[in-house]
Design a protein around this motif. Structure first.
Motif, PDB file in Angstrom:
ATOM      1  N   SER A 459       0.835  -1.207   0.000  1.00 10.93           N
ATOM      2  CA  SER A 459       0.000   0.000   0.000  1.00 10.93           C
ATOM      3  C   SER A 459       0.867   1.253   0.000  1.00 10.93           C
ATOM      4  O   SER A 459       0.349   2.363  -0.053  1.00 10.93           O
ATOM      5  CB  SER A 459      -0.898   0.016   1.236  1.00 10.93           C
ATOM      6  OG  SER A 459      -0.100   0.184   2.407  1.00 10.93           O
ATOM      7  N   ALA A 460       2.188   1.056   0.061  1.00 13.72           N
ATOM      8  CA  ALA A 460       3.147   2.171   0.081  1.00 13.72           C
ATOM      9  C   ALA A 460       2.797   3.201   1.153  1.00 13.72           C
ATOM     10  O   ALA A 460       2.867   4.403   0.937  1.00 13.72           O
ATOM     11  CB  ALA A 460       3.238   2.822  -1.300  1.00 13.72           C
ATOM     12  N   THR A 461       2.399   2.683   2.326  1.00 12.93           N
ATOM     13  CA  THR A 461       2.010   3.588   3.417  1.00 12.93           C
ATOM     14  C   THR A 461       3.242   4.144   4.125  1.00 12.93           C
ATOM     15  O   THR A 461       4.206   3.428   4.362  1.00 12.93           O
ATOM     16  CB  THR A 461       1.127   2.817   4.427  1.00 12.93           C
ATOM     17  OG1 THR A 461      -0.047   2.418   3.744  1.00 12.93           O
ATOM     18  CG2 THR A 461       0.759   3.659   5.628  1.00 12.93           C
ATOM     19  N   ASN A 462       3.160   5.423   4.443  1.00 14.97           N
ATOM     20  CA  ASN A 462       4.299   6.082   5.058  1.00 14.97           C
ATOM     21  C   ASN A 462       3.824   7.179   6.023  1.00 14.97           C
ATOM     22  O   ASN A 462       2.920   7.949   5.678  1.00 14.97           O
ATOM     23  CB  ASN A 462       5.160   6.696   3.946  1.00 14.97           C
ATOM     24  CG  ASN A 462       6.225   7.593   4.480  1.00 14.97           C
ATOM     25  OD1 ASN A 462       7.015   7.188   5.318  1.00 14.97           O
ATOM     26  ND2 ASN A 462       6.238   8.839   4.021  1.00 14.97           N
ATOM     27  N   HIS A 463       4.376   7.197   7.232  1.00 13.63           N
ATOM     28  CA  HIS A 463       4.137   8.307   8.160  1.00 13.63           C
ATOM     29  C   HIS A 463       5.462   8.640   8.841  1.00 13.63           C
ATOM     30  O   HIS A 463       6.161   7.723   9.282  1.00 13.63           O
ATOM     31  CB  HIS A 463       3.158   7.920   9.285  1.00 13.63           C
ATOM     32  CG  HIS A 463       1.746   7.749   8.831  1.00 13.63           C
ATOM     33  ND1 HIS A 463       1.253   6.557   8.388  1.00 13.63           N
ATOM     34  CD2 HIS A 463       0.722   8.631   8.749  1.00 13.63           C
ATOM     35  CE1 HIS A 463      -0.015   6.699   8.055  1.00 13.63           C
ATOM     36  NE2 HIS A 463      -0.367   7.947   8.263  1.00 13.63           N
ATOM     37  N   ALA A 517       1.149   3.642  14.665  1.00 11.28           N
ATOM     38  CA  ALA A 517       0.417   4.619  13.847  1.00 11.28           C
ATOM     39  C   ALA A 517       1.001   4.742  12.441  1.00 11.28           C
ATOM     40  O   ALA A 517       0.292   5.115  11.495  1.00 11.28           O
ATOM     41  CB  ALA A 517       0.441   5.981  14.534  1.00 11.28           C
ATOM     42  N   GLN A 518       2.274   4.384  12.301  1.00 10.74           N
ATOM     43  CA  GLN A 518       2.899   4.511  10.963  1.00 10.74           C
ATOM     44  C   GLN A 518       2.271   3.563   9.943  1.00 10.74           C
ATOM     45  O   GLN A 518       2.383   3.770   8.744  1.00 10.74           O
ATOM     46  CB  GLN A 518       4.426   4.304  11.062  1.00 10.74           C
ATOM     47  CG  GLN A 518       4.893   2.895  11.365  1.00 10.74           C
ATOM     48  CD  GLN A 518       4.871   2.560  12.861  1.00 10.74           C
ATOM     49  OE1 GLN A 518       4.319   3.302  13.679  1.00 10.74           O
ATOM     50  NE2 GLN A 518       5.448   1.430  13.232  1.00 10.74           N
ATOM     51  N   ASN A 519       1.580   2.516  10.422  1.00 14.22           N
ATOM     52  CA  ASN A 519       0.954   1.543   9.495  1.00 14.22           C
ATOM     53  C   ASN A 519      -0.412   1.994   8.979  1.00 14.22           C
ATOM     54  O   ASN A 519      -0.977   1.344   8.099  1.00 14.22           O
ATOM     55  CB  ASN A 519       0.699   0.203  10.209  1.00 14.22           C
ATOM     56  CG  ASN A 519       1.976  -0.525  10.565  1.00 14.22           C
ATOM     57  OD1 ASN A 519       3.060  -0.042  10.283  1.00 14.22           O
ATOM     58  ND2 ASN A 519       1.839  -1.691  11.177  1.00 14.22           N
TER      59      ASN A 519
END
Ligand SMILES: Cc1cc2nc3c(=O)[nH]c(=O)nc-3n(C[C@H](O)[C@H](O)[C@H](O)COP(=O)(O)OP(=O)(O)OC[C@H]3O[C@@H](n4cnc5c(N)ncnc54)[C@H](O)[C@@H]3O)c2cc1C
Length: 551
Positions: A459-463, A517-519
């Motif tokens: 999902s290329a999720t990034n925080h 939370a980064q996920n």
């Protein structure tokens, strides 16, 4: 924290969220009056980065907004050619023929699309008309005027430390003020939720209902691909554990969009929606389709399911709720994009007429009237009982009763069963863990089914780590002191991104609640389903979250 000084920018209309609703509003305003100043603010790193639909698009919204969309190159390239509806058992399936299906469920005339790409194209159309579209700008606060009206939003605040103090690269963001502010944040919008509470907009409606939708894109063996084929399934593996089902759309380039929706009013807190999706793909007919292919993307998002009776009041002084910020999905059709577009168009027309009449910061009641009497009402009223019937009587009875109701609505414009209520919220529907048995899920095989974190990487999720956690616990003791003993802390399972964990020492003692939370893929399920309603989703810094390529 001390009051922060911010610059402000005046606009005629400020729009929060660049989904189909917000972009339609922006386009329509400029079509009607090119001199009006319009800004669209989007929290994703680019338009489309946070858009996750199936999607089969009913083009009626686009037809009304941009009748020459074909000539203008809209990415609607795959007309639906074949419609299948299957009831799955563990080893086989039963196809329901098309003739007893109410005509409104027919997908002919619709298109299989990437809504992310449709939104990117709509943003280009908006910009050509002179709309300012700013991605990477999360709107974190509503700005209220002296008389309690909505005056604008705060967008673009960056650089807070994890404890909420200002870091070395702190930027306060700006206040964007509008004569009207249109909230098109999609399902369970964080600012929309605040507005619904502040103005008591839901006081005359049923609770909003939701599903959790998870989706993968696969590239499959061309010999098995059938561009334009749409398949929906119900039944296995959810059975009586929850409402929901799957969608499987054959798109362009040998890709399929395969997804699974679990209604969030399920009672058993041991249910693991993500693992239900993974198990579904192991059905012999689905597995046969996927074998030899590869999964190229994953994402998840809640979907509104309350429909007609859950629509809150849409307007308040200075603004309005659009699209799924209010909840405009036609549940049996699993479609909301067309209504999102129609609502954007209607809100724009009301706002332009009001501004031309010299009005500002009042209620756009013309918009409310349009939604309640126009094409959105026609679409939603016909299917208003399907969801509550399903919740009350399960799949089979709801197919029969819902079928009668939808046929009567289609042929005679009546709902013979009146309007059913939803009753409880999805959080309230969760029952105690000791009333239910834990569910044993097969381990993912890494070929057809995948574990959550592996899938999340698609999902290329990034925080950024250095910022306040955007998943706020109203009371930090509740996960371990209340949710764990009573509900086996369901956040560990309902989150499709593995954000919530209960960690323990090696001997099983000392349980601790951890929030990764980064996920977070911004699906909002935790805000909806936590049985104690203790998790508040607020927007993180702009440009973060998933980066969906062509969902
Ligand atoms: C799994 C799944 C399958 C679906 N399938 C279909 C389908 O096949 N066909 C169909 O028609 N519909 C489908 N839907 C429903 C459809 O996705 C929604 O009805 C539609 O997205 C609503 O549009 P919207 O513009 O209201 O919200 P969204 O499309 O959700 O757009 C909202 C935008 O606002 C942004 N935003 C939110 N909050 C903020 C903030 N505070 N600041 C800045 N930006 C913000 C978001 O990042 C997002 O880009 C599906 C939904 C799901 C979950």
């Amino acid at each position: 924290m001390s009051e922060i000084e911010r610059e402000s920018m005046p606009y005629d209309v400020v729009i929060v969220g660049a989904g189909p609703a917000g972009l339609s509003a922006a386009i329509r305003i400029k079509q009607l009056d090119p001199d009006l100043d319009v800004v669209v603010l989007e929290k994703g790193s680019e338009v489309g980065a946070h858009i996750l639909s199936g999607a089969v698009l009913d083009p009626c919204g686009l037809d009304a907004l941009i009748p020459d969309w074909k000539e203008k190159g809209a990415p609607l390239n795959v007309p639906v050619k074949k419609d299948n509806f299957l009831v799955l058992g563990e080893a086989g399936s039963m196809r329901i023929p098309n003739f007893p299906m109410p005509p409104l469920l027919n997908n002919h005339g619709n298109y299989i699309v990437s809504m992310g790409n449709v939104c990117r194209w709509m943003a280009e159309q908006a910009e050509e008309l002179g709309v300012e579209v700013f991605p990477g700008m999360a709107c974190s606060q509503v700005v209220y005027g002296d008389n309690g009206e909505v005056k604008g939003v705060v967008a673009g605040e960056f650089g807070l430390n994890p404890d909420g103090t200002q870091g070395p690269s702190y930027e306060p963001g700006m206040e964007l003020h509008g004569k009207y502010v249109l909230f098109s944040e999609g399902v369970r919008g964080s600012l929309s939720k605040e507005l619904i509470a502040k103005y008591d907009l839901a006081k005359d409606s049923e609770p909003q209902k939701y599903g959790l939708g998870m989706k993968e894109i696969w590239e499959i063996d061309p010999a098995k691909h059938s561009e334009g084929t749409v398949t929906h399934t119900m039944g296995w593996p959810l059975g009586g554990n929850a409402g929901g089902g799957s969608f499987l759309y054959h798109a362009e380039n040998n890709q399929i969009f395969i997804g699974f929706v679990v209604h969030l009013n399920y009672k058993n807190p041991h249910l693991f929606p993500y693992m239900e999706f993974q198990r579904f793909k192991q059905h012999p007919e689905i597995k046969a389709l996927l074998e030899g292919g590869k999964r190229v993307a994953y994402g998840a998002r809640a979907i509104t399911e309350g429909g007609w009776q859950s629509l809150p009041k849409l307007v308040f002084p200075g603004g309005a709720l659009l699209g799924c910020s209010a909840g405009m999905v036609n549940v049996p059709r699993i479609k909301g994009n067309h209504n999102a577009m129609l609502s954007g168009k209607a809100a724009a027309e009301a706002a332009v007429a009001a501004i031309k009449a010299g009005r500002a910061s009042d209620e756009l009641s013309e918009y409310e009237n349009d939604v309640r009497t126009g094409p959105i009402a026609t679409d939603l009223k016909k299917v208003r009982n399907v969801k509550p019937m399903w919740s009350k009587y399960g799949l089979v009875a709801s197919l029969a009763l819902g079928g009668i109701d939808m046929w009567a609505a289609s042929l005679m414009n009546i709902n013979p069963f009146g309007t059913w209520k939803h009753g409880k919220s999805d959080a309230e529907a969760t029952e105690k863990a000791d009333k239910h048995k834990p569910i044993d899920y097969p381990k993912p095989d890494g070929k057809i089914s995948f574990d959550r974190l592996t899938n999340l990487s698609f999902s290329a999720t990034n925080h950024a780590e250095e910022q306040p956690c955007h998943l706020k616990l109203l009371d930090p003791s509740i996960p371990i002191d209340v949710n764990l003993p009573l509900y086996a802390e369901p956040a560990q399972r309902y989150c499709p991104a593995g954000v919530y964990e209960v960690l323990r020492d090696d001997d099983g003692s000392n349980p601790r609640f951890q929030i990764n939370a980064q996920n977070c893929v911004h699906c909002k399920t935790c805000d909806i389903k936590d049985p104690s309603q203790n998790i508040k989703w607020v927007t993180p810094q702009g440009g973060e979250g998933p980066n969906y390529p062509n969902m």
